[in-house]
Design a protein around this motif. Structure first.
Motif, PDB file in Angstrom:
ATOM      1  N   GLY A  11       0.826  -1.214   0.000  1.00 53.63           N
ATOM      2  CA  GLY A  11       0.000   0.000   0.000  1.00 53.63           C
ATOM      3  C   GLY A  11       0.853   1.253   0.000  1.00 53.63           C
ATOM      4  O   GLY A  11       2.073   1.205  -0.215  1.00 53.63           O
ATOM      5  N   PHE A  12       0.210   2.365   0.260  1.00 57.47           N
ATOM      6  CA  PHE A  12       0.883   3.679   0.182  1.00 57.47           C
ATOM      7  C   PHE A  12       2.003   3.785   1.230  1.00 57.47           C
ATOM      8  O   PHE A  12       3.195   3.797   0.887  1.00 57.47           O
ATOM      9  CB  PHE A  12      -0.197   4.757   0.364  1.00 57.47           C
ATOM     10  N   ILE A  13       1.648   3.817   2.502  1.00 55.34           N
ATOM     11  CA  ILE A  13       2.673   3.997   3.541  1.00 55.34           C
ATOM     12  C   ILE A  13       3.528   2.746   3.663  1.00 55.34           C
ATOM     13  O   ILE A  13       4.750   2.812   3.789  1.00 55.34           O
ATOM     14  CB  ILE A  13       2.019   4.346   4.903  1.00 55.34           C
ATOM     15  N   ASP A  34       0.726  -9.050   2.086  1.00 57.84           N
ATOM     16  CA  ASP A  34      -0.331  -8.147   1.622  1.00 57.84           C
ATOM     17  C   ASP A  34      -1.374  -8.943   0.851  1.00 57.84           C
ATOM     18  O   ASP A  34      -1.049  -9.848   0.085  1.00 57.84           O
ATOM     19  CB  ASP A  34       0.280  -7.054   0.731  1.00 57.84           C
ATOM     20  N   LYS A  35      -2.627  -8.572   1.022  1.00 47.17           N
ATOM     21  CA  LYS A  35      -3.729  -9.235   0.313  1.00 47.17           C
ATOM     22  C   LYS A  35      -3.855  -8.737  -1.123  1.00 47.17           C
ATOM     23  O   LYS A  35      -4.529  -9.350  -1.938  1.00 47.17           O
ATOM     24  CB  LYS A  35      -5.029  -8.953   1.076  1.00 47.17           C
ATOM     25  N   THR A  37      -5.429  -5.829  -2.100  1.00 46.20           N
ATOM     26  CA  THR A  37      -6.763  -5.286  -2.366  1.00 46.20           C
ATOM     27  C   THR A  37      -6.601  -4.226  -3.451  1.00 46.20           C
ATOM     28  O   THR A  37      -5.502  -4.023  -3.969  1.00 46.20           O
ATOM     29  CB  THR A  37      -7.336  -4.611  -1.099  1.00 46.20           C
ATOM     30  N   GLY A  40      -3.548  -2.214  -2.844  1.00 44.17           N
ATOM     31  CA  GLY A  40      -2.225  -2.838  -2.830  1.00 44.17           C
ATOM     32  C   GLY A  40      -1.712  -2.972  -4.251  1.00 44.17           C
ATOM     33  O   GLY A  40      -2.390  -3.516  -5.122  1.00 44.17           O
ATOM     34  N   ASP A  60      -4.258 -12.943   3.382  1.00 44.61           N
ATOM     35  CA  ASP A  60      -5.294 -12.119   4.020  1.00 44.61           C
ATOM     36  C   ASP A  60      -5.165 -12.235   5.539  1.00 44.61           C
ATOM     37  O   ASP A  60      -5.258 -13.345   6.083  1.00 44.61           O
ATOM     38  CB  ASP A  60      -6.657 -12.644   3.543  1.00 44.61           C
ATOM     39  N   ILE A  61      -4.993 -11.120   6.226  1.00 47.16           N
ATOM     40  CA  ILE A  61      -4.858 -11.188   7.689  1.00 47.16           C
ATOM     41  C   ILE A  61      -6.165 -11.596   8.375  1.00 47.16           C
ATOM     42  O   ILE A  61      -6.162 -11.957   9.546  1.00 47.16           O
ATOM     43  CB  ILE A  61      -4.335  -9.859   8.293  1.00 47.16           C
ATOM     44  N   LEU A  82       0.736  -2.690   9.165  1.00 49.67           N
ATOM     45  CA  LEU A  82       0.074  -1.554   8.500  1.00 49.67           C
ATOM     46  C   LEU A  82      -1.167  -1.966   7.721  1.00 49.67           C
ATOM     47  O   LEU A  82      -1.958  -1.106   7.328  1.00 49.67           O
ATOM     48  CB  LEU A  82       1.030  -0.856   7.512  1.00 49.67           C
ATOM     49  N   SER A  86      -8.326   1.710   4.609  1.00 46.47           N
ATOM     50  CA  SER A  86      -7.843   3.008   5.096  1.00 46.47           C
ATOM     51  C   SER A  86      -8.663   4.226   4.675  1.00 46.47           C
ATOM     52  O   SER A  86      -8.343   5.326   5.099  1.00 46.47           O
ATOM     53  CB  SER A  86      -6.395   3.200   4.629  1.00 46.47           C
ATOM     54  N   SER A 130      -0.990   3.150  13.606  1.00 53.56           N
ATOM     55  CA  SER A 130      -2.357   3.651  13.687  1.00 53.56           C
ATOM     56  C   SER A 130      -2.424   5.132  13.319  1.00 53.56           C
ATOM     57  O   SER A 130      -1.464   5.717  12.839  1.00 53.56           O
ATOM     58  CB  SER A 130      -2.930   3.378  15.084  1.00 53.56           C
ATOM     59  N   TYR A 156     -14.155   3.954  10.012  1.00 50.54           N
ATOM     60  CA  TYR A 156     -12.704   3.724   9.879  1.00 50.54           C
ATOM     61  C   TYR A 156     -12.009   3.980  11.209  1.00 50.54           C
ATOM     62  O   TYR A 156     -11.278   3.108  11.719  1.00 50.54           O
ATOM     63  CB  TYR A 156     -12.115   4.636   8.786  1.00 50.54           C
ATOM     64  N   LYS A 160      -9.979   1.418  13.799  1.00 50.22           N
ATOM     65  CA  LYS A 160      -8.567   1.579  14.184  1.00 50.22           C
ATOM     66  C   LYS A 160      -8.449   1.730  15.706  1.00 50.22           C
ATOM     67  O   LYS A 160      -7.523   1.188  16.324  1.00 50.22           O
ATOM     68  CB  LYS A 160      -7.953   2.798  13.476  1.00 50.22           C
ATOM     69  N   ASN A 186      -0.942  11.536   5.858  1.00 49.06           N
ATOM     70  CA  ASN A 186       0.285  11.444   5.062  1.00 49.06           C
ATOM     71  C   ASN A 186       0.027  11.903   3.626  1.00 49.06           C
ATOM     72  O   ASN A 186      -1.095  11.816   3.126  1.00 49.06           O
ATOM     73  CB  ASN A 186       0.750   9.982   4.973  1.00 49.06           C
TER      74      ASN A 186
HETATM   75  P1  NAD Z   1      -3.489   1.775   1.924  1.00 52.09           P
HETATM   76  O1  NAD Z   1      -4.958   1.616   1.801  1.00 52.09           O
HETATM   77  O2  NAD Z   1      -2.741   2.554   0.893  1.00 52.09           O
HETATM   78  O3  NAD Z   1      -2.786   0.345   2.017  1.00 52.09           O
HETATM   79  C1  NAD Z   1      -3.309  -0.696   2.798  1.00 52.09           C
HETATM   80  C2  NAD Z   1      -2.621  -1.991   2.371  1.00 52.09           C
HETATM   81  O4  NAD Z   1      -3.133  -3.038   3.207  1.00 52.09           O
HETATM   82  C3  NAD Z   1      -2.895  -2.379   0.912  1.00 52.09           C
HETATM   83  O5  NAD Z   1      -1.694  -2.775   0.295  1.00 52.09           O
HETATM   84  C4  NAD Z   1      -3.876  -3.539   1.045  1.00 52.09           C
HETATM   85  O6  NAD Z   1      -3.763  -4.474  -0.021  1.00 52.09           O
HETATM   86  C5  NAD Z   1      -3.471  -4.152   2.372  1.00 52.09           C
HETATM   87  N1  NAD Z   1      -4.585  -4.878   3.019  1.00 52.09           N
HETATM   88  C6  NAD Z   1      -5.844  -4.426   3.227  1.00 52.09           C
HETATM   89  N2  NAD Z   1      -6.584  -5.394   3.809  1.00 52.09           N
HETATM   90  C7  NAD Z   1      -5.772  -6.478   3.970  1.00 52.09           C
HETATM   91  C8  NAD Z   1      -5.958  -7.775   4.495  1.00 52.09           C
HETATM   92  N3  NAD Z   1      -7.160  -8.171   4.956  1.00 52.09           N
HETATM   93  N4  NAD Z   1      -4.907  -8.614   4.543  1.00 52.09           N
HETATM   94  C9  NAD Z   1      -3.681  -8.237   4.061  1.00 52.09           C
HETATM   95  N5  NAD Z   1      -3.463  -7.014   3.511  1.00 52.09           N
HETATM   96  C10 NAD Z   1      -4.495  -6.144   3.471  1.00 52.09           C
HETATM   97  O7  NAD Z   1      -3.272   2.400   3.382  1.00 52.09           O
HETATM   98  P2  NAD Z   1      -2.187   3.445   3.893  1.00 52.09           P
HETATM   99  O8  NAD Z   1      -2.712   4.811   3.690  1.00 52.09           O
HETATM  100  O9  NAD Z   1      -0.864   3.075   3.364  1.00 52.09           O
HETATM  101  O10 NAD Z   1      -2.248   3.154   5.463  1.00 52.09           O
HETATM  102  C11 NAD Z   1      -1.435   2.122   6.036  1.00 52.09           C
HETATM  103  C12 NAD Z   1      -1.665   2.086   7.536  1.00 52.09           C
HETATM  104  O11 NAD Z   1      -1.343   3.356   8.106  1.00 52.09           O
HETATM  105  C13 NAD Z   1      -3.113   1.799   7.934  1.00 52.09           C
HETATM  106  O12 NAD Z   1      -3.093   0.960   9.056  1.00 52.09           O
HETATM  107  C14 NAD Z   1      -3.674   3.177   8.273  1.00 52.09           C
HETATM  108  O13 NAD Z   1      -4.706   3.070   9.237  1.00 52.09           O
HETATM  109  C15 NAD Z   1      -2.450   3.855   8.853  1.00 52.09           C
HETATM  110  N6  NAD Z   1      -2.414   5.325   8.708  1.00 52.09           N
HETATM  111  C16 NAD Z   1      -2.638   5.923   7.497  1.00 52.09           C
HETATM  112  C17 NAD Z   1      -2.539   7.313   7.384  1.00 52.09           C
HETATM  113  C18 NAD Z   1      -2.720   7.996   6.048  1.00 52.09           C
HETATM  114  O14 NAD Z   1      -2.667   9.239   5.991  1.00 52.09           O
HETATM  115  N7  NAD Z   1      -2.892   7.292   4.939  1.00 52.09           N
HETATM  116  C19 NAD Z   1      -2.236   8.084   8.497  1.00 52.09           C
HETATM  117  C20 NAD Z   1      -2.010   7.426   9.727  1.00 52.09           C
HETATM  118  C21 NAD Z   1      -2.095   6.058   9.809  1.00 52.09           C
END
Ligand code: NAD
Ligand code: TYD
Length: 350
Positions: A11-13, A34-35, A37, A40, A60-61, A82, A86, A130, A156, A160, A186
């Motif tokens: 995913g992103f972060i 990673d799943k 989705t 991802g 899948d977690i 992570l 999201s 988180s 959401y 969390k 982010n």
């Molecule tokens: P994202 O949606 O870009 O990526 C999430 C990733 O998790 C994807 O690659 C997806 O395929 C994978 N995923 C989802 N469900 C899954 C499952 N059941 N099993 C395995 N993999 C699975 O999210 P993001 O923005 O990169 O956020 C990552 C984490 O950081 C999250 O926990 C989010 O709560 C937290 N966070 C995000 C931000 C933000 O600004 N984006 C800020 C603070 C915290």
């Protein structure tokens, strides 16, 4: 060699965290679980996918048996978690999906950690990533500290918050070595264009309307994603078990002001007349339960572990715009869904 499972690494972060750990720590072996989705995308990691200390596992977690097998096979020493659903707007449409991934998925990982790390909690670590959204919303004054009471409003943030409570419960009840960080919004490269900044960049480029919810008066506290990844690296190595750190850039922006700044940057990058992109701003129906203001006090992280952001928002936003303009193929692939056939479909569940 330490083995670390990073969940949600496509995913992103997560992709920035995986890249940081793989490149900065050749002494670790990184398993990206990673799943895949819609959020991802393995193209996010193309530059490091052949690194000798990196491996990808699709799974899948939410599947407890799979997670148990994953721990048995890989015998990890640490988890940086992570993986999550999201996007707030999606959580309003489908809350249950968020409960499954964010709450049940986290508890499955905690159960495996409890089982496989029993007697070794001193040398293992569960790092839960988180959000500041667990604290709810602020009025005009004040900031979220680590002591702020949880008060989530969206499905959401409720999911969390629940996962954070489970992590603390496993630390308190079973003595699991666990740390949590709560970060503000982010921005940066590889951000899926359903979120405000990449969506606006994409729409401005295509001269499409930029949807601004309500009057654009909601405030978010923006942090460059690579600074977040570096904060996670620092906390992972230095934090004591049971501690929480807030991560943020002391960088509050009203949505409308942020969009206007982005329009100015885009006008100049695209050679448009000043003010042209601003004409695309379109006020639309507000998000249900839209939190007014988020602001993080990251003093604890600075004082105890020495982390501060490395770049200003203006620098980070310009870098981000440049990245999106130079990576049109990535943007085309995610907006068309092409990446799901091309990069991701070669993996089957293990
Ligand atoms: P994202 O949606 O870009 O990526 C999430 C990733 O998790 C994807 O690659 C997806 O395929 C994978 N995923 C989802 N469900 C899954 C499952 N059941 N099993 C395995 N993999 C699975 O999210 P993001 O923005 O990169 O956020 C990552 C984490 O950081 C999250 O926990 C989010 O709560 C937290 N966070 C995000 C931000 C933000 O600004 N984006 C800020 C603070 C915290
Ligand atoms: P978003 O990027 O979805 O992050 P979050 O909801 O987790 O803070 O939204 C950031 C802010 O931008 C939030 O106040 C909602 C607003 N927003 C819009 O005004 N228009 C949009 O199209 C989107 C996606 C968000």
């Amino acid at each position: 060699m330490k083995k670390i499972i990073i969940t949600g690494g496509a995913g992103f972060i997560g992709s920035h965290v995986v890249r940081r750990f793989v490149t900065q720590h050749p002494e670790y072996h990184i398993v990206n679980l990673d799943k895949l989705t819609y959020a991802g995308n393995l193209a996010n990691l193309r530059d490091i996918e052949h690194a000798p200390n990196y491996e990808f596992v699709k799974g899948d977690i939410v599947d407890a048996d799979f997670i148990d097998r994953l721990f048995a096979t890989h015998q990890p020493d640490a988890v940086v978690h992570l993986a999550a659903e999201s996007h707030v707007d999606r959580s309003i449409t489908n809350p249950l999906e968020f409960v499954m991934a964010n709450v049940i998925g986290t508890v499955n990982l905690l159960n495996a950690a409890k089982k496989y790390w029993k007697g070794r909690y001193d040398i293992t670590r569960f790092y839960h990533v988180s959000t500041d959204e667990v604290y709810g919303t602020l009025g005009e004054d004040g900031m979220f500290t680590e002591e702020t009471a949880y008060d989530p409003h969206s499905p959401y943030s409720a999911s969390k918050a629940s996962s954070d409570h489970f992590v603390r419960a496993y630390q308190d009840t079973y003595g699991l070595n666990a740390v949590i960080s709560n970060c503000s919004n982010n921005y940066g490269s590889y951000h899926f264009p359903e979120k405000l900044i990449p969506l606006a960049i994409h729409n401005i480029k295509q001269s499409k309307p930029i949807p601004v919810y309500g009057k654009g008066e909601n405030i978010r506290d923006w942090l460059w994603v690579e600074d977040h990844a570096r904060a996670i690296e620092v906390i992972f190595h230095k934090a004591k078990s049971g501690t929480t750190y807030n991560i943020g850039g002391h960088n509050e922006w009203k949505n409308i002001d942020l969009i206007r700044l982005l329009c100015q940057i885009m006008d100049s990058k695209l050679g448009r007349a000043a003010g042209e992109s601003e004409k695309l701003i379109t006020f639309v129906t507000d998000r249900a339960g839209h939190d007014l203001r988020y602001a993080i006090d990251a003093t604890k992280l600075k004082n105890e572990l020495g982390w501060v952001p490395s770049i200003t928002f203006e620098e980070g936003l310009e870098k981000t715009v440049d990245w999106y303009l130079q990576n049109q193929e990535w943007l085309d692939d995610v907006t068309s869904g092409h990446y799901q056939q091309y990069y991701n479909d070669q993996y089957t569940n293990r």
